[in-house]
Scaffold this motif. Structure first.
Motif, short mmCIF file in Angstrom:
data_model
loop_
_atom_site.label_atom_id
_atom_site.label_comp_id
_atom_site.label_asym_id
_atom_site.label_seq_id
_atom_site.Cartn_x
_atom_site.Cartn_y
_atom_site.Cartn_z
N ILE A 126 3.51 -9.95 -3.80
CA ILE A 126 4.28 -9.15 -3.14
C ILE A 126 4.63 -9.70 -1.79
CG2 ILE A 126 4.24 -7.20 -1.56
CD1 ILE A 126 2.39 -5.90 -3.55
N GLN A 127 6.06 -9.58 -1.51
CA GLN A 127 6.27 -10.61 -0.17
C GLN A 127 6.63 -9.64 0.84
OE1 GLN A 127 10.00 -12.31 -1.75
NE2 GLN A 127 8.97 -14.23 -2.34
N GLY A 128 5.57 -9.45 1.82
CA GLY A 128 5.58 -8.57 2.90
C GLY A 128 4.48 -7.35 2.60
N SER A 129 4.92 -6.33 3.11
CA SER A 129 3.76 -5.16 2.76
C SER A 129 4.20 -4.39 1.51
CB SER A 129 3.85 -4.20 3.95
OG SER A 129 3.60 -4.72 5.35
N GLY A 130 3.24 -3.80 0.90
CA GLY A 130 3.69 -2.91 -0.27
C GLY A 130 2.41 -2.72 -1.27
N TRP A 131 2.74 -2.21 -2.18
CA TRP A 131 1.49 -1.86 -3.15
C TRP A 131 1.58 -2.26 -4.85
CZ3 TRP A 131 -2.00 2.34 -1.86
CH2 TRP A 131 -1.94 2.93 -0.77
N GLY A 132 0.46 -2.52 -5.51
CA GLY A 132 0.56 -2.70 -6.58
C GLY A 132 0.04 -1.46 -7.30
N TRP A 133 0.60 -0.96 -8.46
CA TRP A 133 0.12 0.24 -9.38
C TRP A 133 0.31 -0.13 -10.76
CZ3 TRP A 133 -1.01 4.81 -7.03
CH2 TRP A 133 -0.75 4.99 -5.38
N LEU A 134 -0.76 0.50 -11.52
CA LEU A 134 -0.70 0.77 -12.97
C LEU A 134 -0.27 2.00 -12.82
CD1 LEU A 134 -1.71 -0.15 -15.72
CD2 LEU A 134 -3.74 0.89 -15.42
N VAL A 135 0.64 2.01 -13.95
CA VAL A 135 1.72 3.29 -14.11
C VAL A 135 1.67 3.36 -15.56
CG1 VAL A 135 3.87 4.36 -13.76
CG2 VAL A 135 2.91 2.68 -11.84
N ALA A 146 2.17 0.00 -17.37
CA ALA A 146 3.05 -1.06 -16.75
C ALA A 146 2.48 -1.22 -15.45
CB ALA A 146 4.57 -0.73 -16.72
N ILE A 147 2.59 -2.77 -15.04
CA ILE A 147 2.12 -2.90 -13.55
C ILE A 147 3.47 -3.10 -13.03
CG2 ILE A 147 1.16 -4.88 -12.07
CD1 ILE A 147 -0.59 -5.54 -14.67
N VAL A 148 3.38 -2.25 -11.85
CA VAL A 148 4.55 -2.32 -10.90
C VAL A 148 4.26 -2.39 -9.46
CG1 VAL A 148 5.90 -0.76 -12.27
CG2 VAL A 148 4.86 0.25 -10.45
N THR A 149 5.06 -3.23 -8.75
CA THR A 149 4.93 -3.45 -7.33
C THR A 149 5.84 -2.65 -6.41
OG1 THR A 149 6.08 -5.66 -7.23
CG2 THR A 149 3.75 -5.45 -7.57
N THR A 150 5.67 -2.04 -5.53
CA THR A 150 6.60 -1.22 -4.50
C THR A 150 6.47 -1.82 -3.05
OG1 THR A 150 5.06 0.40 -3.95
CG2 THR A 150 6.46 0.79 -5.85
N LYS A 151 7.59 -1.77 -2.10
CA LYS A 151 7.58 -2.49 -0.89
C LYS A 151 7.44 -1.32 -0.02
CE LYS A 151 12.68 -1.74 -0.32
NZ LYS A 151 12.51 -0.72 0.70
N ASP A 152 6.83 -1.87 0.82
CA ASP A 152 6.54 -0.87 2.24
C ASP A 152 5.78 0.32 1.80
OD1 ASP A 152 7.73 -2.75 3.58
OD2 ASP A 152 9.68 -2.09 3.09
N MET A 169 -1.57 -3.23 -0.46
CA MET A 169 -1.55 -4.82 0.08
C MET A 169 -0.73 -4.96 1.26
SD MET A 169 -3.17 -6.38 -2.30
CE MET A 169 -2.51 -8.09 -2.00
N TRP A 170 -0.90 -3.77 2.23
CA TRP A 170 -0.34 -3.98 3.51
C TRP A 170 -1.69 -4.67 4.33
CZ3 TRP A 170 2.99 -1.11 7.24
CH2 TRP A 170 3.99 -0.30 6.60
N GLU A 171 -1.27 -5.52 5.18
CA GLU A 171 -2.39 -6.34 5.77
C GLU A 171 -3.40 -5.24 6.16
OE1 GLU A 171 -0.33 -10.53 6.71
OE2 GLU A 171 0.19 -8.88 8.16
N HIS A 172 -3.20 -4.16 6.88
CA HIS A 172 -4.04 -3.43 7.59
C HIS A 172 -5.40 -2.91 6.49
CE1 HIS A 172 -1.18 0.17 6.57
NE2 HIS A 172 -2.33 0.36 5.86
N ALA A 173 -4.98 -2.92 5.08
CA ALA A 173 -5.87 -2.76 4.19
C ALA A 173 -7.08 -3.61 4.07
CB ALA A 173 -5.18 -2.52 2.96
N GLY B 194 12.56 -14.28 18.91
CA GLY B 194 12.01 -13.21 18.07
C GLY B 194 10.51 -12.81 18.19
N ILE B 195 10.42 -11.92 17.77
CA ILE B 195 8.76 -11.37 17.89
C ILE B 195 8.36 -10.73 16.63
CG2 ILE B 195 7.28 -9.64 18.80
CD1 ILE B 195 8.80 -9.69 21.56
N ASP B 196 7.25 -11.42 15.99
CA ASP B 196 6.80 -11.06 14.71
C ASP B 196 6.14 -9.65 14.68
OD1 ASP B 196 5.30 -11.23 12.38
OD2 ASP B 196 4.40 -13.45 12.79
N ALA B 197 6.68 -8.78 13.84
CA ALA B 197 5.99 -7.52 13.64
C ALA B 197 5.19 -7.21 12.58
CB ALA B 197 7.02 -6.45 13.84
N TRP B 198 4.64 -8.66 11.59
CA TRP B 198 3.70 -8.47 10.71
C TRP B 198 2.29 -7.99 11.35
CZ3 TRP B 198 3.27 -10.84 5.60
CH2 TRP B 198 4.86 -10.96 4.97
N GLU B 199 1.36 -7.34 10.54
CA GLU B 199 0.36 -6.97 11.06
C GLU B 199 -0.66 -8.11 11.35
OE1 GLU B 199 -0.45 -2.36 9.32
OE2 GLU B 199 -0.59 -4.09 7.80
#
Lengths: 217, 231
Positions: A126-135, A146-152, A169-173, B194-199
């Motif tokens: 995943i490039q950036g924030s998102g989720w991975g799901w078993l669906v 199926a394994i799917v990934t979703t963004k944000d 898969m958000w970094e806050h997790a 630029g300002i990084d808004a990644w967590e």
């Protein structure tokens, strides 16, 4: 002109119940701050939408769609996610709690290790924030996994799609505990996966999976 | 200062040393393709130098781990791309595009970002002057009004991403744009600030209170670096 108002569903376990795999600090912030913010923003957007429907203001309605998708997605994803986790010592955290699902996982990927490997690769890709799901994907009388990934915060809500379990898969997790080592987070989350919930969603319907949302209105 | 220069020199030598190898390999392929590797740039200040706006721990992880992973991955996928070109494998080249965009973008964005920051003792937070100050005042009324708009753009990023002050290369105007994930500022727009808004850019210090990070970072913005990018 009333609009539905959602509220934060309580966690089915204590904030520290997933330690050491997911820290209590992460769980508390994730649930009481992040999830709550999606709900607060969703309710605000739905209220504005309701007013815009009442006044036949179509441009406002359209402009609200992305905010609703993002915040409703955040609410849906997290509501499903909390149920996907269980304390490592509980019976629910054993794959034996999901006999039917395990069987289909094996027939789809060969064995559990291969499935976990494929799931991990999807999550780490995943490039950036998102989720991975078993669906569970239902087409006519047939169903497949199926394994799917979703963004944000895009939710898995497509017709004929039942989200069985998801990994945030958000970094806050994971960041407060795992820092940049997200592969370790992905490996450890299997210790606290709620296979009982996964089995229920696998044998159940799409409406069953989303019942938690109606319960938190 | 001397050690920095030495390191830089050593780095350049390493780049030169690796160049003939690449040339030989490319030469065997019948092309004149020469490529150097991307490297992690040194920070122009200490990890702790931006405190209290950005903690030393965040800066160290952000630079030595996150940025470095983009550099390593970019080099890896660039290598694969060179291989795919050599084999004239179009599908593989196309499949590598999003990876080059992501990891190359991560490298470019962070390289520009480090230059956009400075400790307060080195002028961090001192308002812009000259042409850039004029452009911001013309476009936004005042620097404070601009910061407010910029912070609203940062807060509006849904997921990971960046907010940039960019210059439209067609009109010369400056404007605020947000970019998803590691999409770099390329094409019609020129990156100014630029300002990084990644967590990962703020979470260890600010957790979910990202508005506080957006507010604090202006104390360590290097407007001089931004001014140099404006044409």
């Amino acid at each position: 002109m009333t609009s539905p108002s959602y509220s934060l569903p309580p966690l089915p376990y204590a904030y520290d119940a997933l330690e050491p795999h997911i820290s209590a600090q992460i769980m508390e912030l994730h649930h009481s701050k992040h999830h709550q913010t999606y709900i607060t923003n969703l309710n605000a957007a739905l209220k504005t939408q309701s007013e815009a429907v009442h006044t036949a203001d179509i441009t406002t309605q359209v402009s609200l769609q992305q905010a609703i998708r993002f915040n409703a997605g955040g609410h849906i994803n997290h509501s499903l996610f909390w149920q996907n986790l269980a304390p490592a010592s509980s019976a629910d955290a054993k794959t034996s709690a999901a006999p039917k699902l395990s069987s289909q996982i094996k027939s789809t990927w060969g064995n559990e290790e291969k499935f976990q490997k494929a799931f991990k690769a999807a999550l780490l890709g995943i490039q950036g924030s998102g989720w991975g799901w078993l669906v569970k994907v239902e087409t006519g009388n047939e169903q497949r996994l199926a394994i799917v990934t979703t963004k944000d915060q895009d939710p898995v809500v497509g017709k004929g799609e039942v989200p069985i379990f998801g990994v945030d898969m958000w970094e806050h997790a994971y960041y407060l505990q795992y820092l940049n080592g997200k592969a370790a987070y992905v490996e450890n989350i299997w210790n606290v996966t709620n296979w009982k919930t996964a089995e229920e969603r696998f044998v159940g319907t799409r409406a069953d999976a989303f019942r938690i949302l109606r319960a938190s209105m | 200062m001397n050690s920095t220069l030495l390191r830089t020199t050593a780095l350049r030598s390493a780049l030169r040393a690796s160049a003939p190898k690449a040339a030989t390999r490319a030469g065997l392929a019948g092309t004149t393709f020469v490529r150097g590797k991307a490297t992690l740039p040194d920070l122009p200040y200490d990890y702790g130098a931006l405190e209290p706006a950005i903690s030393g721990q965040i800066m160290e992880l952000h630079h030595s781990k996150h940025h470095n992973t983009y550099v390593t991955s970019l080099n890896n996928f660039s290598e694969q791309l060179a291989e795919a070109k050599h084999k004239e494998d179009i599908q593989a080249q196309i499949a590598l595009q999003p990876l080059i965009n992501f990891h190359g973008g991560g490298h470019v964005n962070h390289t520009l970002f480090w230059e956009n920051l400075a400790p307060t003792k080195n002028g961090g937070g001192e308002p812009p002057t000259g042409k850039l100050a004029q452009a911001i005042n013309d476009g936004y009324g005042s620097l404070d009004a601009f910061k407010e708009k910029f912070n609203a753009a940062l807060a509006g990023v849904q997921g990971s991403g960046w907010a940039w002050l960019v210059q439209d290369t067609q009109t010369g105007n400056v404007l605020i744009k947000t970019y998803a994930n590691q999409d770099p500022v390329v094409g019609q727009f020129r990156p100014i600030l630029g300002i990084d808004a990644w967590e990962h850019a703020y979470y260890l210090q600010y957790q979910n209170r990202k508005a506080e990070y957006f507010k604090a970072i202006w104390d360590v913005i290097n407007w001089k670096a931004a001014e140099k990018r404006l044409k």
